[in-house]
Design a protein around this motif. Structure first.
Motif, PDB file in Angstrom:
ATOM      1  N   MET A   1       0.806  -1.207   0.000  1.00 24.46           N
ATOM      2  CA  MET A   1       0.000   0.000   0.000  1.00 24.46           C
ATOM      3  C   MET A   1       0.846   1.266   0.000  1.00 24.46           C
ATOM      4  SD  MET A   1      -3.208  -0.904   2.550  1.00 24.46           S
ATOM      5  CE  MET A   1      -4.057   0.599   2.052  1.00 24.46           C
ATOM      6  N   LEU A   2       2.104   1.148   0.386  1.00 19.49           N
ATOM      7  CA  LEU A   2       2.975   2.311   0.500  1.00 19.49           C
ATOM      8  C   LEU A   2       3.847   2.490  -0.735  1.00 19.49           C
ATOM      9  CD1 LEU A   2       4.181   1.928   4.206  1.00 19.49           C
ATOM     10  CD2 LEU A   2       2.273   3.290   3.327  1.00 19.49           C
ATOM     11  N   ASP A   3       4.113   3.740  -1.070  1.00 19.09           N
ATOM     12  CA  ASP A   3       5.014   4.090  -2.162  1.00 19.09           C
ATOM     13  C   ASP A   3       6.412   4.223  -1.583  1.00 19.09           C
ATOM     14  OD1 ASP A   3       6.417   5.089  -4.276  1.00 19.09           O
ATOM     15  OD2 ASP A   3       5.211   6.906  -4.527  1.00 19.09           O
ATOM     16  N   GLU A   4       7.272   3.256  -1.893  1.00 22.49           N
ATOM     17  CA  GLU A   4       8.607   3.230  -1.298  1.00 22.49           C
ATOM     18  C   GLU A   4       9.460   4.420  -1.721  1.00 22.49           C
ATOM     19  OE1 GLU A   4      10.433   0.162  -4.680  1.00 22.49           O
ATOM     20  OE2 GLU A   4      10.052  -0.529  -2.640  1.00 22.49           O
ATOM     21  N   ASP A   5       9.084   5.095  -2.777  1.00 18.56           N
ATOM     22  CA  ASP A   5       9.837   6.269  -3.233  1.00 18.56           C
ATOM     23  C   ASP A   5       9.364   7.565  -2.574  1.00 18.56           C
ATOM     24  OD1 ASP A   5      11.405   4.748  -5.009  1.00 18.56           O
ATOM     25  OD2 ASP A   5       9.832   4.828  -6.534  1.00 18.56           O
ATOM     26  N   ASN A   6       8.319   7.479  -1.778  1.00 19.36           N
ATOM     27  CA  ASN A   6       7.757   8.652  -1.118  1.00 19.36           C
ATOM     28  C   ASN A   6       8.038   8.585   0.380  1.00 19.36           C
ATOM     29  OD1 ASN A   6       6.235  10.725  -0.055  1.00 19.36           O
ATOM     30  ND2 ASN A   6       4.260   9.930  -0.758  1.00 19.36           N
ATOM     31  N   PRO A   7       8.889   9.457   0.920  1.00 16.22           N
ATOM     32  CA  PRO A   7       9.225   9.399   2.346  1.00 16.22           C
ATOM     33  C   PRO A   7       8.037   9.706   3.265  1.00 16.22           C
ATOM     34  CG  PRO A   7      10.123  11.392   1.341  1.00 16.22           C
ATOM     35  CD  PRO A   7       9.616  10.527   0.221  1.00 16.22           C
ATOM     36  N   ASN A   8       6.991  10.335   2.734  1.00 15.94           N
ATOM     37  CA  ASN A   8       5.814  10.663   3.536  1.00 15.94           C
ATOM     38  C   ASN A   8       4.682   9.646   3.358  1.00 15.94           C
ATOM     39  OD1 ASN A   8       6.886  13.125   4.584  1.00 15.94           O
ATOM     40  ND2 ASN A   8       6.485  14.085   2.596  1.00 15.94           N
ATOM     41  N   SER A   9       4.996   8.552   2.681  1.00 23.66           N
ATOM     42  CA  SER A   9       3.978   7.568   2.315  1.00 23.66           C
ATOM     43  C   SER A   9       3.199   7.052   3.522  1.00 23.66           C
ATOM     44  CB  SER A   9       4.649   6.405   1.582  1.00 23.66           C
ATOM     45  OG  SER A   9       3.710   5.444   1.200  1.00 23.66           O
ATOM     46  N   TYR A  10       3.906   6.662   4.579  1.00 25.41           N
ATOM     47  CA  TYR A  10       3.276   6.101   5.779  1.00 25.41           C
ATOM     48  C   TYR A  10       2.289   7.096   6.388  1.00 25.41           C
ATOM     49  CZ  TYR A  10       2.966   3.774  10.368  1.00 25.41           C
ATOM     50  OH  TYR A  10       2.517   3.147  11.517  1.00 25.41           O
ATOM     51  N   ASN A  11       2.740   8.335   6.567  1.00 22.44           N
ATOM     52  CA  ASN A  11       1.892   9.358   7.189  1.00 22.44           C
ATOM     53  C   ASN A  11       0.705   9.732   6.310  1.00 22.44           C
ATOM     54  OD1 ASN A  11       3.474   9.537   9.513  1.00 22.44           O
ATOM     55  ND2 ASN A  11       4.819  11.070   8.613  1.00 22.44           N
ATOM     56  N   GLU A  12       0.907   9.734   5.005  1.00 21.90           N
ATOM     57  CA  GLU A  12      -0.185  10.076   4.092  1.00 21.90           C
ATOM     58  C   GLU A  12      -1.302   9.040   4.177  1.00 21.90           C
ATOM     59  OE1 GLU A  12       1.419  10.607   0.197  1.00 21.90           O
ATOM     60  OE2 GLU A  12       2.539  12.418   0.735  1.00 21.90           O
ATOM     61  N   LEU A  13      -0.921   7.773   4.212  1.00 24.45           N
ATOM     62  CA  LEU A  13      -1.932   6.715   4.346  1.00 24.45           C
ATOM     63  C   LEU A  13      -2.611   6.796   5.706  1.00 24.45           C
ATOM     64  CD1 LEU A  13      -3.305   4.164   3.246  1.00 24.45           C
ATOM     65  CD2 LEU A  13      -1.390   2.820   4.160  1.00 24.45           C
ATOM     66  N   ASN A  14      -1.851   7.121   6.715  1.00 25.25           N
ATOM     67  CA  ASN A  14      -2.390   7.230   8.070  1.00 25.25           C
ATOM     68  C   ASN A  14      -3.450   8.328   8.188  1.00 25.25           C
ATOM     69  OD1 ASN A  14      -1.915   5.571  10.272  1.00 25.25           O
ATOM     70  ND2 ASN A  14      -0.507   6.978  11.274  1.00 25.25           N
ATOM     71  N   ARG A  15      -3.339   9.355   7.358  1.00 23.08           N
ATOM     72  CA  ARG A  15      -4.224  10.523   7.471  1.00 23.08           C
ATOM     73  C   ARG A  15      -5.473  10.434   6.597  1.00 23.08           C
ATOM     74  NH1 ARG A  15       0.804  13.629   7.011  1.00 23.08           N
ATOM     75  NH2 ARG A  15       0.237  13.995   4.824  1.00 23.08           N
ATOM     76  N   VAL A  16      -5.559   9.429   5.744  1.00 26.43           N
ATOM     77  CA  VAL A  16      -6.638   9.379   4.751  1.00 26.43           C
ATOM     78  C   VAL A  16      -8.026   9.484   5.383  1.00 26.43           C
ATOM     79  CG1 VAL A  16      -7.826   7.859   3.110  1.00 26.43           C
ATOM     80  CG2 VAL A  16      -5.350   8.160   2.962  1.00 26.43           C
ATOM     81  N   ILE A  17      -8.312   8.658   6.372  1.00 29.56           N
ATOM     82  CA  ILE A  17      -9.651   8.643   6.962  1.00 29.56           C
ATOM     83  C   ILE A  17      -9.897   9.916   7.775  1.00 29.56           C
ATOM     84  CG2 ILE A  17     -11.315   7.310   8.305  1.00 29.56           C
ATOM     85  CD1 ILE A  17     -10.169   5.891   5.812  1.00 29.56           C
ATOM     86  N   ARG A  18      -8.916  10.307   8.565  1.00 28.50           N
ATOM     87  CA  ARG A  18      -9.080  11.487   9.426  1.00 28.50           C
ATOM     88  C   ARG A  18      -9.322  12.747   8.603  1.00 28.50           C
ATOM     89  NH1 ARG A  18      -6.091  15.458  12.331  1.00 28.50           N
ATOM     90  NH2 ARG A  18      -6.968  15.796  14.416  1.00 28.50           N
ATOM     91  N   GLU A  19      -8.583  12.909   7.523  1.00 30.89           N
ATOM     92  CA  GLU A  19      -8.758  14.094   6.686  1.00 30.89           C
ATOM     93  C   GLU A  19     -10.154  14.128   6.075  1.00 30.89           C
ATOM     94  OE1 GLU A  19      -5.543  14.063   3.909  1.00 30.89           O
ATOM     95  OE2 GLU A  19      -4.116  14.959   5.327  1.00 30.89           O
ATOM     96  N   THR A  20     -10.664  12.954   5.724  1.00 31.11           N
ATOM     97  CA  THR A  20     -12.013  12.887   5.150  1.00 31.11           C
ATOM     98  C   THR A  20     -13.061  13.228   6.202  1.00 31.11           C
ATOM     99  OG1 THR A  20     -11.313  11.227   3.543  1.00 31.11           O
ATOM    100  CG2 THR A  20     -13.681  11.386   3.986  1.00 31.11           C
ATOM    101  N   VAL A  21     -12.897  12.733   7.423  1.00 29.30           N
ATOM    102  CA  VAL A  21     -13.820  13.049   8.510  1.00 29.30           C
ATOM    103  C   VAL A  21     -13.870  14.557   8.747  1.00 29.30           C
ATOM    104  CG1 VAL A  21     -14.174  12.876  11.013  1.00 29.30           C
ATOM    105  CG2 VAL A  21     -13.672  10.815   9.668  1.00 29.30           C
ATOM    106  N   HIS A  22     -12.706  15.192   8.724  1.00 24.65           N
ATOM    107  CA  HIS A  22     -12.646  16.626   8.984  1.00 24.65           C
ATOM    108  C   HIS A  22     -13.144  17.451   7.795  1.00 24.65           C
ATOM    109  CE1 HIS A  22     -10.458  16.970  12.879  1.00 24.65           C
ATOM    110  NE2 HIS A  22     -10.184  15.717  12.599  1.00 24.65           N
ATOM    111  N   LYS A  23     -13.001  16.916   6.600  1.00 24.14           N
ATOM    112  CA  LYS A  23     -13.335  17.680   5.395  1.00 24.14           C
ATOM    113  C   LYS A  23     -14.801  17.588   4.997  1.00 24.14           C
ATOM    114  CE  LYS A  23     -12.392  17.674   0.407  1.00 24.14           C
ATOM    115  NZ  LYS A  23     -11.631  17.021  -0.683  1.00 24.14           N
ATOM    116  N   GLU A  24     -15.361  16.389   5.049  1.00 20.49           N
ATOM    117  CA  GLU A  24     -16.688  16.151   4.480  1.00 20.49           C
ATOM    118  C   GLU A  24     -17.819  16.532   5.438  1.00 20.49           C
ATOM    119  OE1 GLU A  24     -17.254  15.275   1.437  1.00 20.49           O
ATOM    120  OE2 GLU A  24     -15.217  14.735   0.823  1.00 20.49           O
ATOM    121  N   SER A  25     -18.848  17.151   4.908  1.00 20.61           N
ATOM    122  CA  SER A  25     -20.070  17.381   5.672  1.00 20.61           C
ATOM    123  C   SER A  25     -20.951  16.141   5.543  1.00 20.61           C
ATOM    124  CB  SER A  25     -20.803  18.614   5.152  1.00 20.61           C
ATOM    125  OG  SER A  25     -21.173  18.435   3.790  1.00 20.61           O
ATOM    126  N   TYR A  26     -21.767  15.895   6.566  1.00 19.49           N
ATOM    127  CA  TYR A  26     -22.587  14.696   6.532  1.00 19.49           C
ATOM    128  C   TYR A  26     -23.840  14.905   7.361  1.00 19.49           C
ATOM    129  CZ  TYR A  26     -23.971   9.802   6.811  1.00 19.49           C
ATOM    130  OH  TYR A  26     -24.681   8.626   6.730  1.00 19.49           O
TER     131      TYR A  26
END
Length: 254
Positions: free
Chosen positions: A163-188
């Motif tokens: 799931m991680l892009d080995e060429d991207n040093p921020n890969s781990y953190n970017e995947l970690n933030r996917v759900i949280r960023e959506t929770v904060h961004k989306e209205s529901y």
């Protein structure tokens, strides 16, 4: 012998009824669709993590009785085809985009006006994520994960690698933030039902922070605390929870 027979019967059954479709981005999805022509409701169920073997459909028998359309999508990508949280590999979102396209195509073809997203564990994470993005009518989940990288690192490191892009040093953190960023961004404006256990080893680090952020967003939450002792038991408890919540929701939307 009995378990082997059940496993083989399950493979034959789903191999017969499931469909495959290549979406516009080239991603091939495998799914089961049960249609009810007189219903305008679609219940979409996402699969949980598997400890061994390929991804399987979850909670199918639990929903056989409901008078509405049901869609089960396999997450047969990534490590040994056990799943990528319906996102993609190398921090891409090719699976997510394909799944969203399939859901919206089915909603159009079946004249769907109510979308209910459901799942436990990984399936619950996806139900929250895609349910917020696609504005589900209701979201019903059990023990959903909030920080995917951290979740996989604890017990499922092999799942994390593709799931991680080995060429991207921020890969781990970017995947970690996917759900949280959506929770904060989306209205529901719908309802989210969450079953969890404080004994779940992921409760403090994953489930509790998600519930806290959903409350801060003032999203309508219905919480049920279950009695299971380990995360691996959440799926078994969730089946009854899913059936009971759907029974009430179906009354409201029928």
């Amino acid at each position: 012998m009995k378990k082997w027979f059940i496993s083989q019967s399950r493979k034959l059954y789903f191999g017969w009824i499931q469909r495959k479709k290549k979406m516009s981005n080239g991603t091939k999805l495998t799914y089961v669709l049960n249609t009810v022509p007189e219903s305008d409701t679609l219940v979409i169920v996402f699969s949980s993590l598997t400890l061994k073997g390929k991804s399987v459909y979850n909670h199918v028998r639990s929903l056989n009785h409901i008078p509405h359309n049901r869609l089960y999508i396999l997450d047969n990508f990534g490590y040994e085809k056990r799943g990528v949280f319906y996102l993609g590999e190398k921090n891409e979102m090719e699976v997510r985009d394909a799944v969203e396209e399939l859901i919206m195509e089915i909603c159009d073809s079946e004249s769907i006006t109510n979308k209910i997203f459901a799942g436990s564990c990984k399936g619950g994470t996806t139900a929250v994520y895609l349910g917020l993005r696609l504005k589900a009518s209701q979201i019903i989940v059990g023990a959903p994960m909030y920080y995917i990288s951290d979740c996989l690192k604890v017990k499922f490191g092999d799942y994390l690698i593709p799931m991680l892009d080995e060429d991207n040093p921020n890969s781990y953190n970017e995947l970690n933030r996917v759900i949280r960023e959506t929770v904060h961004k989306e209205s529901y404006e719908g309802h989210i039902y969450i079953q969890y256990s404080t004994n779940d080893e992921y409760y403090a680090s994953q489930i509790k922070p998600l519930i806290g952020d959903l409350k801060k967003k003032k999203i309508s939450l219905f919480l049920e605390q279950a009695g299971y002792s380990y995360h691996d038991e959440c799926s078994r408890y969730f089946s009854s929870f899913l059936k009971s919540v759907l029974a009430e929701e179906i009354k409201l939307i029928s």
